[in-house]
Design a protein around this motif. Structure first.
Motif, PDB file in Angstrom:
ATOM      1  N   LYS A 326      -2.206   2.612  14.862  1.00  0.00           N
ATOM      2  CA  LYS A 326      -2.490   1.184  14.696  1.00  0.00           C
ATOM      3  C   LYS A 326      -3.072   1.081  13.692  1.00  0.00           C
ATOM      4  O   LYS A 326      -3.283  -0.597  13.274  1.00  0.00           O
ATOM      5  CB  LYS A 326      -3.537   1.121  16.093  1.00  0.00           C
ATOM      6  CG  LYS A 326      -2.593   1.072  17.646  1.00  0.00           C
ATOM      7  CD  LYS A 326      -2.939   1.408  18.969  1.00  0.00           C
ATOM      8  CE  LYS A 326      -2.733   1.067  20.268  1.00  0.00           C
ATOM      9  NZ  LYS A 326      -1.918  -0.018  19.573  1.00  0.00           N
ATOM     10  N   LEU A 327      -4.249   1.928  13.275  1.00  0.00           N
ATOM     11  CA  LEU A 327      -5.001   1.408  12.186  1.00  0.00           C
ATOM     12  C   LEU A 327      -4.241   1.166  10.453  1.00  0.00           C
ATOM     13  O   LEU A 327      -4.517   0.313   9.395  1.00  0.00           O
ATOM     14  CB  LEU A 327      -5.924   2.148  11.577  1.00  0.00           C
ATOM     15  CG  LEU A 327      -7.246   2.635  12.481  1.00  0.00           C
ATOM     16  CD1 LEU A 327      -8.265   3.585  11.925  1.00  0.00           C
ATOM     17  CD2 LEU A 327      -7.801   1.184  12.431  1.00  0.00           C
ATOM     18  N   LYS A 328      -2.798   2.070  10.480  1.00  0.00           N
ATOM     19  CA  LYS A 328      -2.200   1.347   9.223  1.00  0.00           C
ATOM     20  C   LYS A 328      -1.787   0.375   9.363  1.00  0.00           C
ATOM     21  O   LYS A 328      -1.802  -0.503   8.455  1.00  0.00           O
ATOM     22  CB  LYS A 328      -1.508   2.742   9.301  1.00  0.00           C
ATOM     23  CG  LYS A 328      -2.056   3.839   8.433  1.00  0.00           C
ATOM     24  CD  LYS A 328      -1.110   5.154   8.167  1.00  0.00           C
ATOM     25  CE  LYS A 328      -1.392   6.226   8.180  1.00  0.00           C
ATOM     26  NZ  LYS A 328      -0.335   7.764   7.598  1.00  0.00           N
ATOM     27  N   GLU A 329      -1.064   0.103  10.558  1.00  0.00           N
ATOM     28  CA  GLU A 329      -0.400  -1.013  10.400  1.00  0.00           C
ATOM     29  C   GLU A 329      -1.246  -2.347  10.614  1.00  0.00           C
ATOM     30  O   GLU A 329      -0.877  -3.418  10.339  1.00  0.00           O
ATOM     31  CB  GLU A 329      -0.341  -1.101  12.527  1.00  0.00           C
ATOM     32  CG  GLU A 329       1.048  -0.354  11.765  1.00  0.00           C
ATOM     33  CD  GLU A 329       1.524  -0.955  13.923  1.00  0.00           C
ATOM     34  OE1 GLU A 329       1.373  -1.955  14.898  1.00  0.00           O
ATOM     35  OE2 GLU A 329       2.944  -0.513  14.394  1.00  0.00           O
ATOM     36  N   ARG A 330      -2.593  -1.370  10.996  1.00  0.00           N
ATOM     37  CA  ARG A 330      -3.661  -3.081  11.346  1.00  0.00           C
ATOM     38  C   ARG A 330      -3.926  -3.246   9.750  1.00  0.00           C
ATOM     39  O   ARG A 330      -4.089  -4.601   8.970  1.00  0.00           O
ATOM     40  CB  ARG A 330      -4.667  -3.204  11.878  1.00  0.00           C
ATOM     41  CG  ARG A 330      -5.736  -4.429  11.963  1.00  0.00           C
ATOM     42  CD  ARG A 330      -5.846  -5.710  12.747  1.00  0.00           C
ATOM     43  NE  ARG A 330      -6.599  -6.105  12.509  1.00  0.00           N
ATOM     44  CZ  ARG A 330      -6.610  -7.059  11.640  1.00  0.00           C
ATOM     45  NH1 ARG A 330      -5.622  -7.377  10.510  1.00  0.00           N
ATOM     46  NH2 ARG A 330      -7.917  -7.854  11.697  1.00  0.00           N
ATOM     47  N   LEU A 331      -4.537  -2.624   8.454  1.00  0.00           N
ATOM     48  CA  LEU A 331      -4.318  -2.406   7.154  1.00  0.00           C
ATOM     49  C   LEU A 331      -3.685  -3.101   6.890  1.00  0.00           C
ATOM     50  O   LEU A 331      -3.856  -4.299   5.684  1.00  0.00           O
ATOM     51  CB  LEU A 331      -4.880  -1.236   6.570  1.00  0.00           C
ATOM     52  CG  LEU A 331      -6.121  -0.370   5.948  1.00  0.00           C
ATOM     53  CD1 LEU A 331      -6.722  -0.772   6.510  1.00  0.00           C
ATOM     54  CD2 LEU A 331      -5.732   0.697   5.565  1.00  0.00           C
TER      55      LEU A 331
END
Ligand code: NDP
Length: 498
Positions: A326-331
């Motif tokens: 999720k963090l990578k997607e948000r980044l």
């Protein structure tokens, strides 16, 4: 059957539409820059006796914005004399209710000119306009309002303790929140009856100088606030001046230690708000989407140039994989670029020097074996930029897990039990802030009691309020700013000091 196959072959290729934001630049014509700024001493802008000036640039474009005076020993001495004179002549004897009127006027003027201040802050410092507009300026005004309210209530705030002002406060502030830090320093000093010599950071002096204009306009008695620009040498002259009674410093731990050594035995009052390496701790029962937003805000707000940034993410093992995804997607959705664009999430790095420091620490992370992730994004050609960065495979001994990077770089570690989370979170020389993400109230309390940190946020991060004290433990400094606690470092209670 043959017909269907044919249809499939002939069907036009379906593509996901690419949606992008149109640019939404904030106009800069509200800001009137002068070619040269003098020092603000005794209520006037004066030329520096040093005869020296330095340039301040826009870190997003590298354009020179203005020349600013560099205060030397004679200038700092004049500023301290002006502050002493103002303290003795008007300020210390003025009733609290009268002091409050001036502070309220400053607060209202900041609100009235908020847009001008926000645009200038973004131009000089590189932070996104939506942050200077929605965070820095409203909070700066709120600080003045809040402390104006205390000015005539000191006897009630400290019953039976006979509070007295200390005299002249020498205040040195950093470049990450220039106007907000000026407010944090000046508002409680004035409310408690002290006068001020403030030294803004070399790379971000312009909003403090605009504040000086506001101070002139609200007719604060001359010399109550003096603003001397310059670099570290000027800061050193302010804090070591023999006629300064109280020193308040926000900046790096290294300089904080130098100041503490220099002041030892002088009898000056000192508060230090220094670096941090905060743990943002996500338990497996946390609402992950909410935690992702908190983690992103915790480290990418203000390009990570935040002393209380959540720069170490501690994730409980069962949710490590989904949280990372999720963090990578948000980044990927963070917009990096022109800080004056209202859509920008991550602006420019404040200076070339700071960019080099971030690059050096990030290179050490790769070299020491951590795994780096950066999203695709086009960076402008000119200016100082750094992609939002995540590191996994981080061990506690890595420099990126121990040192303050002060940039948009997150180091991710894992833990299994709450006890291990406590152990890892406190395994740092710093102790400024911490974040806890969990569904259980009892766990929040259990963790908060064990965090060696001045501020602990639960299911949120980077929340500030003028009524809430802020400050550190260990190498993050001592003393509190904000709230009732923030008055105390500017007062003496033993009947002396004034
Ligand atoms: P500094 O601590 O050097 O700067 C903070 C302020 O102190 C500035 O106004 C600076 O002047 C002034 N100053 C520098 N040397 C002295 C001195 N000997 N006596 C008195 N004042 C002094 O931080 P840097 O800008 O050099 O940043 C270096 C690192 O510090 C960053 O990478 C970051 O890790 C950390 N930092 C932490 C901050 C925090 O709030 N925790 C804030 C800023 C930095 P000038 O900048 O004009 O030279």
């Amino acid at each position: 059957m043959a017909k269907i196959e044919k249809q499939e072959r002939e069907a036009p290729e379906r593509r996901e539409p690419v949606w992008d934001y149109a640019t939404a630049p904030e106009a800069t014509d509200i800001v009137r820059l002068e070619d040269r700024y003098g020092l603000f001493i005794g209520g006037e802008f004066v030329e520096p006796k040093s005869g020296k000036y330095f340039q301040t640039i826009n870190p997003a474009t590298e354009e020179v914005l203005a020349e600013v005076a560099e205060a030397g020993p004679e200038d700092v001495d004049l500023a301290v004399r002006a502050a002493r004179h103002a303290h003795e002549k008007y300020w210390r004897a003025l009733p609290g209710s009268e002091r409050a009127k001036f502070i309220y006027r400053i607060a209202r003027a900041l609100q009235e000119r908020a847009r001008e201040f926000a645009v200038l802050e973004t131009m000089d410092g590189g932070k996104p306009i939506k942050e200077s507009r929605d965070v820095d300026l409203p909070l700066a005004a709120a600080h003045f309002f809040y402390y104006a309210g205390w000015a005539d209530k000191l006897e009630y705030a400290f019953p039976n303790r006979r509070p007295h002002p200390l005299g002249v406060a020498g205040q040195v502030i950093p470049w990450n929140f220039p106007i907000l830090m000026a407010a944090w320093k000046i508002a409680p000093a004035l409310a408690t009856g002290n006068t001020v010599v403030l030294k803004p950071a070399e790379t971000t002096p312009l909003t403090a100088l605009l504040l000086a204009q506001v101070i002139q306009e609200v007719e604060l008695p001359p010399g109550v606030v003096n603003i001397v620009t310059g670099a570290g040498e000027t800061g050193s002259l302010v804090v070591t001046h023999p006629d300064v009674n109280k020193v308040a410093f926000t900046g790096s731990t290294e300089v904080g230690k130098t100041i503490r050594r220099a002041l030892a035995g002088t009898g000056k009052h000192l508060t230090l708000e220094l670096g941090g390496k905060a743990a943002n701790i996500v338990f497996d029962d946390a609402t992950l989407d909410q935690a992702v937003e908190g983690v992103i805000n915790g480290i990418f707000f203000n390009q990570g140039h935040v002393c209380c940034a959540g720069s170490r993410l501690l994730v409980q093992e069962p949710v490590f994989e989904p949280l990372l995804e999720k963090l990578k997607e948000r980044l990927q959705t963070l917009r990096v670029g022109d800080p004056l664009d209202k859509n920008t999430d991550v602006g420019a790095i404040n200076s070339r020097q700071q960019l080099e420091r971030i690059e050096e620490l990030v290179a050490s992370g790769v070299q020491e074996g951590a795994e780096m992730y950066q999203p695709e994004c086009n960076l402008p050609e000119r200016g100082f930029w750094f992609r939002p960065t995540l590191f996994t495979n981080v061990s506690q001994s890595h420099r990126i897990a121990r040192e303050e990077i002060f940039g948009p770089v997150l180091s991710i570690l894992t833990f299994r039990t709450p006890a291990e989370a406590v152990e890892k979170a406190n395994n740092t020389p710093y102790g400024l802030s911490a974040g806890i993400w969990t569904d259980k109230g009892s766990r929040i309390l259990w963790m908060a009691q064990r965090m060696e940190a001045g501020v602990v946020w639960a299911n949120t991060f980077n929340r500030f309020d003028p009524s809430s004290p802020f400050g550190g433990y260990k190498e993050s400094g001592f003393g509190r700013e904000g709230g009732l606690h923030g008055l105390e470092p500017y007062l003496d209670f033993d009947g002396g000091g004034d």
